[in-house]
Design a protein around this motif. Structure first.
Motif, PDB file in Angstrom:
ATOM      1  N   VAL A 133       0.810  -1.224   0.000  1.00  0.00           N
ATOM      2  CA  VAL A 133       0.000   0.000   0.000  1.00  0.00           C
ATOM      3  C   VAL A 133       0.843   1.275   0.000  1.00  0.00           C
ATOM      4  CG1 VAL A 133      -1.937  -1.124   1.172  1.00  0.00           C
ATOM      5  CG2 VAL A 133      -0.245   0.124   2.527  1.00  0.00           C
ATOM      6  N   CYS A 134       2.163   1.151   0.147  1.00  0.00           N
ATOM      7  CA  CYS A 134       3.000   2.349   0.232  1.00  0.00           C
ATOM      8  C   CYS A 134       3.096   3.028  -1.143  1.00  0.00           C
ATOM      9  CB  CYS A 134       4.394   2.011   0.737  1.00  0.00           C
ATOM     10  SG  CYS A 134       5.485   3.456   0.654  1.00  0.00           S
ATOM     11  N   PRO A 135       2.568   4.252  -1.261  1.00  0.00           N
ATOM     12  CA  PRO A 135       2.543   4.914  -2.566  1.00  0.00           C
ATOM     13  C   PRO A 135       3.930   5.346  -3.033  1.00  0.00           C
ATOM     14  CG  PRO A 135       1.090   6.028  -0.967  1.00  0.00           C
ATOM     15  CD  PRO A 135       1.946   5.078  -0.210  1.00  0.00           C
ATOM     16  N   GLU A 136       4.894   5.389  -2.128  1.00  0.00           N
ATOM     17  CA  GLU A 136       6.212   5.920  -2.473  1.00  0.00           C
ATOM     18  C   GLU A 136       7.270   4.838  -2.644  1.00  0.00           C
ATOM     19  OE1 GLU A 136       6.214   9.041  -3.120  1.00  0.00           O
ATOM     20  OE2 GLU A 136       4.220   9.394  -2.301  1.00  0.00           O
ATOM     21  N   ASP A 137       6.888   3.575  -2.547  1.00  0.00           N
ATOM     22  CA  ASP A 137       7.862   2.475  -2.582  1.00  0.00           C
ATOM     23  C   ASP A 137       8.974   2.745  -1.552  1.00  0.00           C
ATOM     24  OD1 ASP A 137       9.026   0.096  -3.343  1.00  0.00           O
ATOM     25  OD2 ASP A 137      10.099   0.942  -5.058  1.00  0.00           O
ATOM     26  N   ALA A 138       8.562   3.144  -0.362  1.00  0.00           N
ATOM     27  CA  ALA A 138       9.520   3.604   0.651  1.00  0.00           C
ATOM     28  C   ALA A 138       9.835   2.546   1.704  1.00  0.00           C
ATOM     29  CB  ALA A 138       8.987   4.865   1.327  1.00  0.00           C
ATOM     30  N   ILE A 139       9.367   1.312   1.487  1.00  0.00           N
ATOM     31  CA  ILE A 139       9.649   0.281   2.491  1.00  0.00           C
ATOM     32  C   ILE A 139      10.474  -0.835   1.861  1.00  0.00           C
ATOM     33  CG2 ILE A 139       8.675  -1.313   4.199  1.00  0.00           C
ATOM     34  CD1 ILE A 139       6.130   0.394   4.171  1.00  0.00           C
ATOM     35  N   GLU A 140      11.597  -1.114   2.474  1.00  0.00           N
ATOM     36  CA  GLU A 140      12.476  -2.180   2.009  1.00  0.00           C
ATOM     37  C   GLU A 140      12.171  -3.411   2.856  1.00  0.00           C
ATOM     38  OE1 GLU A 140      14.560  -1.380  -0.514  1.00  0.00           O
ATOM     39  OE2 GLU A 140      15.399  -3.396  -0.660  1.00  0.00           O
ATOM     40  N   ARG A 144      12.342   8.654   0.835  1.00  0.00           N
ATOM     41  CA  ARG A 144      11.135   8.521   0.020  1.00  0.00           C
ATOM     42  C   ARG A 144       9.856   8.730   0.827  1.00  0.00           C
ATOM     43  NH1 ARG A 144      12.346   2.986  -3.291  1.00  0.00           N
ATOM     44  NH2 ARG A 144      14.378   3.577  -4.111  1.00  0.00           N
ATOM     45  N   CYS A 145       9.884   8.444   2.110  1.00  0.00           N
ATOM     46  CA  CYS A 145       8.662   8.437   2.928  1.00  0.00           C
ATOM     47  C   CYS A 145       8.084   9.842   3.052  1.00  0.00           C
ATOM     48  CB  CYS A 145       8.965   7.876   4.303  1.00  0.00           C
ATOM     49  SG  CYS A 145       7.553   7.939   5.407  1.00  0.00           S
ATOM     50  N   THR A 146       6.764   9.946   2.841  1.00  0.00           N
ATOM     51  CA  THR A 146       6.090  11.238   2.972  1.00  0.00           C
ATOM     52  C   THR A 146       5.217  11.280   4.218  1.00  0.00           C
ATOM     53  OG1 THR A 146       4.245  10.404   1.699  1.00  0.00           O
ATOM     54  CG2 THR A 146       5.967  11.551   0.469  1.00  0.00           C
ATOM     55  N   ASN A 147       5.318  10.265   5.079  1.00  0.00           N
ATOM     56  CA  ASN A 147       4.501  10.219   6.303  1.00  0.00           C
ATOM     57  C   ASN A 147       3.014  10.102   6.025  1.00  0.00           C
ATOM     58  OD1 ASN A 147       6.369  10.371   8.452  1.00  0.00           O
ATOM     59  ND2 ASN A 147       6.785  12.478   7.859  1.00  0.00           N
ATOM     60  N   CYS A 148       2.641   9.472   4.939  1.00  0.00           N
ATOM     61  CA  CYS A 148       1.221   9.416   4.596  1.00  0.00           C
ATOM     62  C   CYS A 148       0.436   8.484   5.525  1.00  0.00           C
ATOM     63  CB  CYS A 148       1.036   8.972   3.155  1.00  0.00           C
ATOM     64  SG  CYS A 148       1.333   7.216   2.909  1.00  0.00           S
ATOM     65  N   ALA A 149       1.132   7.599   6.221  1.00  0.00           N
ATOM     66  CA  ALA A 149       0.542   6.720   7.248  1.00  0.00           C
ATOM     67  C   ALA A 149      -0.261   5.536   6.704  1.00  0.00           C
ATOM     68  CB  ALA A 149      -0.322   7.504   8.231  1.00  0.00           C
ATOM     69  N   LYS A 150      -0.255   5.344   5.399  1.00  0.00           N
ATOM     70  CA  LYS A 150      -1.039   4.217   4.860  1.00  0.00           C
ATOM     71  C   LYS A 150      -0.503   2.877   5.378  1.00  0.00           C
ATOM     72  CE  LYS A 150      -3.235   6.496   1.197  1.00  0.00           C
ATOM     73  NZ  LYS A 150      -2.691   7.531   0.321  1.00  0.00           N
ATOM     74  N   CYS A 151       0.812   2.802   5.556  1.00  0.00           N
ATOM     75  CA  CYS A 151       1.408   1.572   6.088  1.00  0.00           C
ATOM     76  C   CYS A 151       0.918   1.311   7.508  1.00  0.00           C
ATOM     77  CB  CYS A 151       2.931   1.650   6.042  1.00  0.00           C
ATOM     78  SG  CYS A 151       3.608   3.093   6.879  1.00  0.00           S
ATOM     79  N   VAL A 152       0.795   2.380   8.290  1.00  0.00           N
ATOM     80  CA  VAL A 152       0.326   2.248   9.679  1.00  0.00           C
ATOM     81  C   VAL A 152      -1.091   1.678   9.680  1.00  0.00           C
ATOM     82  CG1 VAL A 152      -0.162   3.495  11.818  1.00  0.00           C
ATOM     83  CG2 VAL A 152       1.681   4.271  10.318  1.00  0.00           C
TER      84      VAL A 152
HETATM   85  S1  SF4 Z   1       4.134   6.634   5.731  1.00  0.00           S
HETATM   86 FE1  SF4 Z   1       4.357   4.469   5.178  1.00  0.00          FE
HETATM   87  S2  SF4 Z   1       3.082   4.233   3.376  1.00  0.00           S
HETATM   88 FE2  SF4 Z   1       3.411   6.431   3.590  1.00  0.00          FE
HETATM   89  S3  SF4 Z   1       5.231   6.888   2.359  1.00  0.00           S
HETATM   90 FE3  SF4 Z   1       5.963   6.475   4.440  1.00  0.00          FE
HETATM   91  S4  SF4 Z   1       6.464   4.287   4.428  1.00  0.00           S
HETATM   92 FE4  SF4 Z   1       5.170   4.657   2.653  1.00  0.00          FE
END
Ligand code: SF4
Ligand SMILES: Cc1cc2nc3c(=O)[nH]c(=O)nc-3n(C[C@H](O)[C@H](O)[C@H](O)COP(=O)(O)OP(=O)(O)OC[C@H]3O[C@@H](n4cnc5c(N)ncnc54)[C@H](O)[C@@H]3O)c2cc1C
Ligand code: SF4
Lengths: 75, 388
Positions: A31-38, A50-58
């Motif tokens: 679900v991470c829109p930024e591909d910010a999780i390895e 890359r992370c924008t703090n969008c919280a979708k992962c949470v």
């Molecule tokens: S908050 Fe989570 S889902 Fe959103 S960009 Fe950061 S790692 Fe990805």
């Protein structure tokens, strides 16, 4: 395993992954829109740049392993 | 291992193994890379599959059948239980062994397999995907290929690197937890489903028997629900109420992307299969059989493209998939969205109506039609699925 608490680059709202509790299932990655999780076989971390703090992962982690870190403290 | 192959498959789940097998069967060279040390483990799955879903691909073998299924038990919030009987509906698998066997069929067809190989980037040549970068035993390596088939499951990162939009909306992602427990005294030939706000809002709760009173017990809920209350808590509550002392043999988390297939599942040098392509049946959350079908179609087309030296041939995969299952999944997705909005009262009423159908005439199609009798637009969708 060494605890790696990561902090997003934007530095406002913070997301932490607790790797010692993680099951490495990949739900958050999907679900991470930024591909910010390895995510490797048994290793996970947020790619800070890359992370924008969008919280979708949470919101999607079934076992409450990614959390808001309201203090914004970098461990 | 060579440093160049016709086709590289990333991920050795059911979709990857079938893509590798059907490509290799055409005599082209295939390498399948898997990040975990074991093919088929950990098992993040309820392991239920229809008979037809298995038989298209492999002869049934007791080594990987945990239970044979001939009944569904659908449970409404007020406790009403609707039983639907089938002749021989399907199986609960032992996926640890099943995935192994699928990988073996790929190997037998000629595919090479490498585990503990973590793919972390793609190679490109003239704007076309031309191989993968991967980490193996702490070393960064590169392998070239004419086609990369991404079968990397729910994460679906490989497709993103190739420029395809693979992100799942968190509301379509079913956040799931499951335990495999012992001493669960349920019928060993019945799949149990539970619905309602208490057990699994915007999703369902399941007990799938695995023989000798072992069972997979778990649930999946939309991210929009998980956001407010984690799946974990629903599972704990159910177990405390129903089976407080059951010994837990395994516990896993997982994500099931329950949406329509991605807009594009192929591009220059790249194809996506299985969960990575969002080929899961969005209504049931079942993705083993549909992933294998996606893998078969993609592997076959990829093999043909190599043999005929027609790189563009792989772009016909999108249509081939949509004709076989993709369009059907669009209908399933609309039904899912209808059901998502049901209140507990509605589930109870459906169960009461369905119980009036005599058991010998009670089919899943009839139960669904009863379920949606008040939603005329959805009725048409149901008719398409069960009648046409
Ligand atoms: S908050 Fe989570 S889902 Fe959103 S960009 Fe950061 S790692 Fe990805
Ligand atoms: C809790 C739960 C219950 C489920 N219950 C059922 C059910 O009862 N019936 C059903 O039909 N379906 C069920 N599903 C769905 C089903 O498990 C999946 O749809 C199915 O496994 C998809 O197969 P796949 O081959 O696409 O992906 P997977 O089986 O997930 O395989 C992907 C593989 O790719 C590997 N991989 C990922 N990234 C990389 C990388 N970068 N490099 C190398 N390798 C990589 C992974 O390690 C993995 O082995 C369930 C899912 C969950 C989470
Ligand atoms: S969703 Fe949760 S358990 Fe799964 S990999 Fe992400 S942090 Fe770990």
């Amino acid at each position: 395993m060494e605890l790696k608490y990561r902090q997003a680059k934007t530095g406002k709202l913070m997301i932490d992954i607790l790797p010692d509790k993680c099951d490495f299932c990949g739900c958050c990655v999907g679900v991470c829109p930024e591909d910010a999780i390895e995510l490797k076989e048994a290793e996970i971390y947020i790619i800070d740049e890359r992370c924008t703090n969008c919280a979708k992962c949470v919101w999607s982690c079934p076992i409450e392993v990614i959390k808001f870190n309201k203090n914004g403290v970098l461990f | 291992m060579k440093n160049e192959y016709d086709i590289i498959v990333v991920g050795a789940g059911p979709a990857g193994s079938m893509a590798a097998r059907f490509a290799a069967e055409q005599g082209v060279s295939v390498l399948m890379l898997e990040k975990d040390r074991d093919v088929g483990y950990p098992v993040r799955c309820g392991e239920a599959i229809s008979k037809a879903g298995v038989e298209e691909f492999i002869k049934v073998d007791s080594k990987w059948v945990a239970a044979e299924i001939n009944k569904f038990s659908l449970n409404a919030p007020d406790g009403s239980e609707v039983i639907v009987e089938f002749g021989d509906a399907g199986y609960v698998l032992e996926r640890r062994n099943f995935d192994y066997e699928l990988a073996r069929t790929a190997a037998e067809a000629g595919a090479e397999i490498l585990t503990r190989a973590y793919v972390n980037d793609l190679l490109f040549e003239n704007g076309k995907v031309s191989g993968v970068k991967h980490e193996y035993k702490g070393e960064q390596k590169e392998v070239k290929s004419k086609i990369v088939i991404a079968a990397d499951g729910v994460e679906s990162r490989v497709g993103r690197w190739a420029g395809l939009k693979t992100v799942t909306d968190f509301r379509d992602m079913e956040s799931a937890v499951q335990i495999t427990a012992a001493n669960i005294p349920v019928d060993q030939n019945t799949l149990y489903f539970y619905f309602g706000q208490q057990v699994a809002p915007n999703g369902y709760f399941w007990i799938f028997p695995k023989g000798r009173n072992k069972a997979n017990i778990g649930l999946g809920i939309s991210g929009s629900v998980n956001k407010k209350k984690y799946a974990q808590y629903f599972l704990d509550e159910f177990m405390n109420k129903r089976f407080p002392d059951a010994p837990v043999l395994t516990k896993i988390a997982g994500g099931v992307p329950c949406s329509i297939t991605l807009d594009k599942i192929s591009g220059p040098g790249i194809m996506l299969v299985g969960d990575a392509a969002r080929q899961v049946n969005p209504l049931s959350g079942g993705g083993i059989a549909s992933g294998m079908i996606g893998g078969k179609i993609a592997g076959t087309i990829a093999g043909e493209a190599i043999k005929q030296n027609k790189p563009d041939h792989i772009l016909t995969y999108d249509k081939a998939w949509n004709d076989r299952l993709g369009k059907r999944h669009e209908t399933f997705n609309r039904i899912k969205e209808g059901i998502y909005n049901f209140s507990d009262d509605k589930f109870n009423n459906i169960a009461h109506s369905a119980l009036k159908i005599p058991i010998e005439k009670r089919t899943l199609g009839k139960v669904f039609t009863t379920a949606l009798i008040n939603n005329p637009s959805l009725l048409i969708d149901i008719a398409k699925v069960f009648v046409v």
